[in-house]
Enzyme design. Structure first.
Site, short mmCIF file in Angstrom:
data_model
loop_
_atom_site.label_atom_id
_atom_site.label_comp_id
_atom_site.label_asym_id
_atom_site.label_seq_id
_atom_site.Cartn_x
_atom_site.Cartn_y
_atom_site.Cartn_z
N GLY A 156 46.06 25.67 27.62
CA GLY A 156 46.35 27.09 27.26
C GLY A 156 46.57 28.11 28.01
O GLY A 156 47.42 28.76 28.71
N CYS A 157 45.90 29.61 27.04
CA CYS A 157 45.78 31.03 27.66
C CYS A 157 45.56 31.48 28.44
O CYS A 157 44.43 31.27 29.68
CB CYS A 157 45.53 31.81 26.46
SG CYS A 157 45.73 33.62 27.37
N PHE A 158 46.60 31.64 29.76
CA PHE A 158 46.17 31.22 31.19
C PHE A 158 44.90 32.49 31.39
O PHE A 158 43.84 32.16 32.41
CB PHE A 158 47.45 31.41 31.85
CG PHE A 158 48.13 32.93 32.07
CD1 PHE A 158 47.93 33.45 31.39
CD2 PHE A 158 49.26 32.46 32.36
CE1 PHE A 158 48.72 35.13 31.35
CE2 PHE A 158 50.40 33.75 32.32
CZ PHE A 158 49.75 35.31 31.45
N TRP A 159 45.05 33.10 30.74
CA TRP A 159 43.75 34.07 30.84
C TRP A 159 42.47 33.20 30.67
O TRP A 159 41.05 34.03 31.62
CB TRP A 159 44.02 35.36 29.68
CG TRP A 159 45.10 36.53 29.57
CD1 TRP A 159 45.92 36.20 30.85
CD2 TRP A 159 45.39 36.88 28.57
NE1 TRP A 159 46.76 37.00 30.11
CE2 TRP A 159 46.84 37.67 28.70
CE3 TRP A 159 44.64 36.60 26.96
CZ2 TRP A 159 47.52 38.24 27.97
CZ3 TRP A 159 45.50 38.04 26.61
CH2 TRP A 159 46.50 38.33 26.81
#
Length: 179
Positions: A14-17
């Site tokens: 998903g979001c790399f953050w």
């Protein structure tokens, strides 16, 4: 003095953050870099291009870890239990192929381990694991403002409502693996 056995893993959850924040807390992880991989568009993609969903790239992290401290198998288990590997091209409100669950392997050994861990973990989930397992062709580092995002923006809305709960889950499930 103990010699380090540095290895690399590349995952998209998903979001790399979120994925970056998770692995920055793991004992034996030396470095986590947010980036892009898995697409077919020529040249280095930009975040805006990735968000269009047209490049084929996924948001990923490149993890450098000391295999004398934590194994690739343990890294994979943490990865699979800190995002939802059963949703195709989606993590929460983030939808599109750029948010797919993916393991990019760097060699045949990583491929075999990834396949084995995914198979072993399947019974922990109500739905089938849809995590893609593909060879890493190239990793592109994301723009500077994406690096250390959670550490630099912990009070931002997305961080508070999406990343913080993932970190709580990490701390509950994998307390023995934390720095």
């Amino acid at each position: 003095m103990k010699t380090k056995n540095l290895q690399t893993a590349v995952f998209g959850g998903g979001c790399f953050w979120c994925t970056e924040a998770v692995f920055q807390e793991i004992k034996g992880v030396e470095k986590v870099v947010s980036g892009y991989s898995g697409g077919n568009a020529p040249g280095k993609p930009t975040y805006r291009e990735i968000c269009s969903g047209l490049t084929g790239h996924a948001e990923v992290v490149q993890i450098t870890f000391d295999a004398n401290t934590i194994s690739y198998t343990d890294i994979l288990v943490i990865f699979l239990t800190t995002h939802d590997p059963t949703t195709l091209n989606r993590q929460g409100a983030d939808v599109g192929t750029q948010y797919r669950s993916v393991i990019f392997y760097l060699n045949d050994n990583q491929k075999l381990i990834a396949e084995s861990v995914v198979e072993d973990m399947a019974h922990y989930f109500d739905n089938p694991i849809v995590t893609e397992i593909s060879p890493l062709k190239i990793f592109y580092e994301a723009e500077d403002y994406h690096q250390n995002y959670y550490k630099n923006n912990a009070t931002a809305g997305y961080c508070s409502f999406v990343i913080s709960p993932k970190l709580s889950k990490l701390r509950q499930l994998h307390a023995d693996k934390l720095k």
